[in-house]
Design a protein around this motif. Structure first.
Motif, short mmCIF file in Angstrom:
data_model
loop_
_atom_site.label_atom_id
_atom_site.label_comp_id
_atom_site.label_asym_id
_atom_site.label_seq_id
_atom_site.Cartn_x
_atom_site.Cartn_y
_atom_site.Cartn_z
N THR A 141 5.32 5.24 2.57
CA THR A 141 5.40 4.15 3.56
C THR A 141 4.07 3.89 4.26
OG1 THR A 141 6.20 5.71 5.23
CG2 THR A 141 7.87 4.48 3.98
N ARG A 142 3.01 4.46 3.76
CA ARG A 142 1.68 4.30 4.38
C ARG A 142 1.32 2.82 4.49
NH1 ARG A 142 -2.37 8.28 2.32
NH2 ARG A 142 -1.72 9.39 4.17
N HIS A 143 1.61 2.05 3.46
CA HIS A 143 1.25 0.61 3.49
C HIS A 143 1.98 -0.14 4.60
CE1 HIS A 143 4.95 0.64 1.10
NE2 HIS A 143 5.07 -0.65 1.36
N LEU A 144 3.15 0.33 4.99
CA LEU A 144 3.90 -0.33 6.07
C LEU A 144 3.26 -0.06 7.43
CD1 LEU A 144 7.51 0.52 4.87
CD2 LEU A 144 6.28 -1.65 4.63
N ARG A 145 2.71 1.13 7.60
CA ARG A 145 2.07 1.47 8.88
C ARG A 145 0.69 0.84 9.02
NH1 ARG A 145 4.30 5.91 7.14
NH2 ARG A 145 2.37 6.82 6.40
N ALA A 146 0.12 0.40 7.92
CA ALA A 146 -1.24 -0.17 7.96
C ALA A 146 -1.31 -1.41 8.86
CB ALA A 146 -1.70 -0.51 6.55
N SER A 147 -0.19 -2.10 9.00
CA SER A 147 -0.21 -3.32 9.83
C SER A 147 -0.06 -3.01 11.32
CB SER A 147 0.92 -4.26 9.39
OG SER A 147 2.18 -3.66 9.63
N LEU A 148 0.26 -1.78 11.66
CA LEU A 148 0.38 -1.41 13.07
C LEU A 148 -1.01 -1.11 13.62
CD1 LEU A 148 3.37 1.11 12.87
CD2 LEU A 148 3.46 -1.27 13.58
N THR A 149 -1.46 -1.92 14.52
CA THR A 149 -2.77 -1.68 15.12
C THR A 149 -2.67 -1.88 16.62
OG1 THR A 149 -3.42 -3.98 14.77
CG2 THR A 149 -4.06 -2.40 13.07
N GLY A 150 -3.41 -1.06 17.34
CA GLY A 150 -3.48 -1.22 18.79
C GLY A 150 -2.21 -0.89 19.54
N THR A 151 -1.30 -0.14 18.92
CA THR A 151 -0.06 0.22 19.59
C THR A 151 0.05 1.74 19.68
OG1 THR A 151 1.22 0.37 17.53
CG2 THR A 151 1.12 -1.80 18.62
N GLU A 152 0.91 2.18 20.53
CA GLU A 152 1.15 3.61 20.64
C GLU A 152 1.70 4.16 19.32
OE1 GLU A 152 3.10 6.75 23.76
OE2 GLU A 152 4.22 4.91 23.38
N GLU A 153 2.55 3.38 18.67
CA GLU A 153 3.11 3.80 17.38
C GLU A 153 2.00 3.97 16.35
OE1 GLU A 153 6.58 2.53 14.19
OE2 GLU A 153 6.39 1.42 16.06
N ALA A 154 1.01 3.08 16.37
CA ALA A 154 -0.14 3.21 15.46
C ALA A 154 -0.93 4.48 15.77
CB ALA A 154 -1.02 1.98 15.56
N GLU A 155 -1.14 4.76 17.06
CA GLU A 155 -1.87 5.97 17.46
C GLU A 155 -1.14 7.22 16.99
OE1 GLU A 155 -2.56 6.13 21.68
OE2 GLU A 155 -3.34 4.09 21.72
N LEU A 156 0.18 7.25 17.15
CA LEU A 156 0.94 8.42 16.74
C LEU A 156 0.96 8.54 15.22
CD1 LEU A 156 3.82 8.25 19.36
CD2 LEU A 156 1.89 9.84 19.31
N GLY A 157 1.02 7.41 14.52
CA GLY A 157 0.95 7.45 13.07
C GLY A 157 -0.39 8.01 12.60
N ALA A 158 -1.48 7.62 13.25
CA ALA A 158 -2.80 8.16 12.92
C ALA A 158 -2.86 9.65 13.22
CB ALA A 158 -3.88 7.40 13.69
N LEU A 159 -2.21 10.06 14.31
CA LEU A 159 -2.15 11.49 14.65
C LEU A 159 -1.45 12.26 13.52
CD1 LEU A 159 -1.50 13.06 18.01
CD2 LEU A 159 0.13 13.61 16.24
N VAL A 160 -0.35 11.71 13.01
CA VAL A 160 0.38 12.36 11.91
C VAL A 160 -0.48 12.38 10.65
CG1 VAL A 160 2.40 12.21 10.40
CG2 VAL A 160 2.65 11.82 12.85
N ASP A 161 -1.15 11.27 10.35
CA ASP A 161 -2.03 11.23 9.18
C ASP A 161 -3.09 12.33 9.26
OD1 ASP A 161 -0.73 9.06 8.00
OD2 ASP A 161 -2.10 7.58 8.87
N HIS A 162 -3.70 12.46 10.43
CA HIS A 162 -4.74 13.47 10.62
C HIS A 162 -4.15 14.89 10.49
CE1 HIS A 162 -8.59 15.00 11.92
NE2 HIS A 162 -8.00 15.70 12.87
N LEU A 163 -2.98 15.09 11.06
CA LEU A 163 -2.32 16.39 10.96
C LEU A 163 -2.03 16.73 9.50
CD1 LEU A 163 -0.82 18.89 12.05
CD2 LEU A 163 1.20 17.43 12.33
N LEU A 164 -1.51 15.78 8.74
CA LEU A 164 -1.20 16.04 7.33
C LEU A 164 -2.46 16.40 6.55
CD1 LEU A 164 1.53 13.40 6.50
CD2 LEU A 164 1.77 15.87 6.66
N LEU A 165 -3.55 15.74 6.86
CA LEU A 165 -4.82 16.07 6.21
C LEU A 165 -5.22 17.51 6.55
CD1 LEU A 165 -7.22 15.02 4.54
CD2 LEU A 165 -8.24 14.26 6.68
N GLN A 166 -5.08 17.89 7.81
CA GLN A 166 -5.40 19.25 8.22
C GLN A 166 -4.48 20.27 7.55
OE1 GLN A 166 -5.06 18.64 12.48
NE2 GLN A 166 -7.28 18.82 12.71
N LEU A 167 -3.19 19.93 7.44
CA LEU A 167 -2.24 20.84 6.79
C LEU A 167 -2.59 21.02 5.31
CD1 LEU A 167 1.09 19.65 8.43
CD2 LEU A 167 0.09 21.94 8.63
#
Length: 186
Positions: A141-167
């Motif tokens: 579902t990454r392509h669906l989140r790509a359209s979320l910008t400038g929102t708290e949901e987008a920030e949290l999605g980026a946080l999850v993306d970064h966490l998954l990369l670290q994991l």
């Protein structure tokens, strides 16, 4: 001497008048301060009512989301409607993705209404994403989140993306220590 008396009385009258004017001005300032404090308190009450209404709206929306996903998970015909993935997935996997979406959306809602801090959200997500199906859903579902910008949901999605990369880059089986928790909520 009479002239001095008249001058002194005029001076006293002027001083008394000035004192009365100053007292009146102070009383007016005090009344204005009281009125401003009353208005400030009313604005705070209205802001709190607005926040409470927003939390209520979010909770209602979360309930609606769950009801729709539950229907889709229970009925394969409805599950087909939510086939939004880049690559084809089996009906079973689609239902699993819908459930993963419900889990993530629930955490998101809990955070947005104030039941979870950002750090608690991070900790829950870190545990939830230990499941390979949940990770697969996230990537699908990454392509669906790509359209979320400038929102708290987008920030949290980026946080999850970064966490998954670290994991994925971690060289330890102790997943619960991987990742840097976000800064504390303000």
């Amino acid at each position: 001497m009479a002239t001095q008396n008249v001058g002194f009385q005029m001076l006293r009258s002027a001083a008394a008048g000035a004192l009365l004017m100053a007292a009146g001005a102070l009383a007016a300032i005090a009344a204005q301060r009281h009125a401003m404090e009353t208005m400030r308190q009313r604005v705070e009450e209205l802001e709190e009512q607005a926040r409470a209404q927003q939390r209520s709206n979010l909770a209602w929306q979360q309930r609606q989301h769950w009801e729709l996903l539950s229907k889709a998970m229970d009925d394969p015909d409805l599950t087909e409607v939510l086939d939004i993935y880049d690559t084809p997935v089996s009906p079973q996997r689609r239902r699993q993705y819908l459930f993963a979406n419900a889990l993530y959306t629930n955490l998101l809602c809990y955070h947005r209404i104030g039941n979870l801090t950002r750090e608690e959200f991070f900790q829950h997500v870190r545990a939830m994403f230990q499941n390979p199906v949940v990770r697969e859903y996230w990537y699908a579902t990454r392509h669906l989140r790509a359209s979320l910008t400038g929102t708290e949901e987008a920030e949290l999605g980026a946080l999850v993306d970064h966490l998954l990369l670290q994991l994925e880059e971690a060289d330890t089986d102790e997943w619960w220590v991987v990742g840097e928790p976000p800064p504390a909520d303000e």
